[in-house]
Design an enzyme around this catalytic site. Structure first.
Site, PDB file in Angstrom:
ATOM      1  NE  ARG A 156      -3.818  -2.085   2.570  1.00  0.00           N
ATOM      2  CZ  ARG A 156      -3.622  -3.276   3.125  1.00  0.00           C
ATOM      3  NH1 ARG A 156      -2.426  -3.564   3.634  1.00  0.00           N
ATOM      4  NH2 ARG A 156      -4.572  -4.178   3.163  1.00  0.00           N
ATOM      5  CB  ILE A 157       3.357   2.560   2.400  1.00  0.00           C
ATOM      6  CG1 ILE A 157       2.321   2.685   3.525  1.00  0.00           C
ATOM      7  CG2 ILE A 157       4.325   3.744   2.460  1.00  0.00           C
ATOM      8  CD1 ILE A 157       2.908   2.569   4.919  1.00  0.00           C
ATOM      9  CG  ASP A 176       6.262  -6.792  -2.467  1.00  0.00           C
ATOM     10  OD1 ASP A 176       6.128  -7.879  -1.847  1.00  0.00           O
ATOM     11  OD2 ASP A 176       5.697  -5.747  -2.108  1.00  0.00           O
ATOM     12  CB  VAL A 207       9.667  -4.358   4.222  1.00  0.00           C
ATOM     13  CG1 VAL A 207      10.072  -4.437   2.762  1.00  0.00           C
ATOM     14  CG2 VAL A 207      10.841  -3.863   5.065  1.00  0.00           C
ATOM     15  NE  ARG A 236       8.202  -0.653  13.152  1.00  0.00           N
ATOM     16  CZ  ARG A 236       7.378  -1.405  13.889  1.00  0.00           C
ATOM     17  NH1 ARG A 236       6.370  -2.035  13.313  1.00  0.00           N
ATOM     18  NH2 ARG A 236       7.569  -1.524  15.181  1.00  0.00           N
ATOM     19  CG  ASP A 260      10.216   8.892   9.886  1.00  0.00           C
ATOM     20  OD1 ASP A 260      10.470   9.909  10.556  1.00  0.00           O
ATOM     21  OD2 ASP A 260       9.091   8.358   9.862  1.00  0.00           O
ATOM     22  CD  GLU A 265      11.711   3.939  15.992  1.00  0.00           C
ATOM     23  OE1 GLU A 265      10.481   4.073  16.003  1.00  0.00           O
ATOM     24  OE2 GLU A 265      12.382   3.968  14.939  1.00  0.00           O
ATOM     25  CG  HIS A 297       8.689   5.880  13.636  1.00  0.00           C
ATOM     26  ND1 HIS A 297       9.024   4.615  14.058  1.00  0.00           N
ATOM     27  CD2 HIS A 297       7.774   5.699  12.641  1.00  0.00           C
ATOM     28  CE1 HIS A 297       8.338   3.706  13.375  1.00  0.00           C
ATOM     29  NE2 HIS A 297       7.579   4.352  12.509  1.00  0.00           N
TER      30      HIS A 297
END
Length: 330
Positions: A156-157, A176, A207, A236, A260, A265, A297
């Protein structure tokens, strides 16, 4: 019917109260993460919604106690569910749901923005200007239409990012395990991660975090990238081995990166550490590099995304409590 939401921020309250009023359901909130020591707060409630970056902890008995208290579900209002022991929750009879796409555009646009900052050397220009150095020599930019953007994880992203990059004139390739025919008008799939790393000028990661994606970008992967290529991570932190990334940047194996999200983190992001010596030496080193952008993030953090996270998670809770199904269950 009563629902309790954990780890609620002030900026979520308007959406929560609007949903509660529209459905005539009591929704209470707190600012605590859901862990064994805070789990008792959910007693007396019918529904549970969490949002956190650290694992719930405890053992299977925690999930069994939730079921014994009458709960039917455990809902995360984020995409990531690695903080939840899903097998233990399902064994206890709990339906686990998430919000897989609160706003694909929010994170995808972040990746595009960070890519533009890197290829235009804006971070380096900011540093020069802060020192009253207004020269531009040595910082020639690259146009995005001249680049190949490689997307790992075209869901989706990632799919949304592909369309945005394509719209700006870039050639887009993707790797993918699942291929989406509806994206083939904007990207070309490659057969292996290695193919993508060798050919991409920008490597953009989208991912999920799982056993196959942890450490996806390590020393070997970084050595395959072009020395003038950039790495973008808005997925992530553990997807990249930070030790290896720091070493690659020092050795000039890649041109730069925008992060990000980083390993470990939780001890830093969304907290104020002004005036302190950072204990995370990797992050401290990255922050000193002129070709590195770090953000806390916040790629998801837009008005539409926050509202969707609240609405979708609460809709799922209501559906499960009413004996209905949801497409977001594991």
């Amino acid at each position: 019917m009563k629902i309790l939401m954990y780890s609620v921020r002030d900026d979520e309250q308007d959406a929560i109260q609007a949903w509660a009023a529209a459905h005539q359901i009591q929704v209470d909130t707190n600012d605590l993460e859901f862990h064994p020591e805070t789990a008792d707060l959910v007693k007396g409630y019918d529904g549970l919604v969490i949002q956190q970056r650290s694992p719930i902890g405890g053992d299977a008995s925690l999930y069994q106690s939730l079921a014994a208290a009458g709960l039917k579900q455990l809902t995360s209002r984020t995409a990531g569910v690695d903080t939840i022991d899903i097998p233990a929750a399902k064994a206890a009879g709990l339906v686990v749901t998430n919000v897989p796409a609160y706003s694909p555009n929010s994170v995808a646009e972040m990746s595009v923005a960070q890519t533009m900052r890197l290829i235009r050397n804006l971070e380096m220009f900011d540093q020069r200007i802060s020192q009253q150095n207004f020269q531009w020599a040595g910082l020639q930019a690259r146009e995005i239409r001249s680049l190949t953007v490689g997307i790992i994880g075209a869901g989706r992203i990632g799919g949304t990012a592909a369309r945005l990059f394509h719209g700006l004139g870039a050639k887009v390739i993707a790797y993918d395990v699942v291929r989406h025919p509806e994206l083939e008008d904007v990207l070309t799939y490659v057969d292996t991660k290695e193919d993508l790393l060798r050919h991409a000028d920008v490597v953009d990661l989208h991912v999920d975090l799982n056993e196959t994606s942890a450490g996806l970008i390590d020393a070997a992967a970084l050595k395959l990238m072009k020395t003038d290529a950039y790495l973008i991570n808005a997925s992530r932190g553990p997807v990249i081995v930070t030790d290896d990334l720091v070493a690659a940047l020092k050795a000039g194996e890649i041109a730069g990166c925008a992060l990000d999200t980083v390993e470990g983190e939780n001890a830093l992001f969304n907290q104020n550490h002004q005036g302190e010596v950072l204990q995370d030496t990797n992050v401290a080193q990255l922050m000193q590099m002129p070709n590195v952008i770090i953000t806390p993030h916040m790629g998801f953090y837009t008005n539409l995304a926050v509202k969707n996270m609240v609405d979708i998670s609460l809709d799922d809770v209501l559906a499960i409590l009413n004996g209905e199904t949801t497409a977001h269950a594991f």
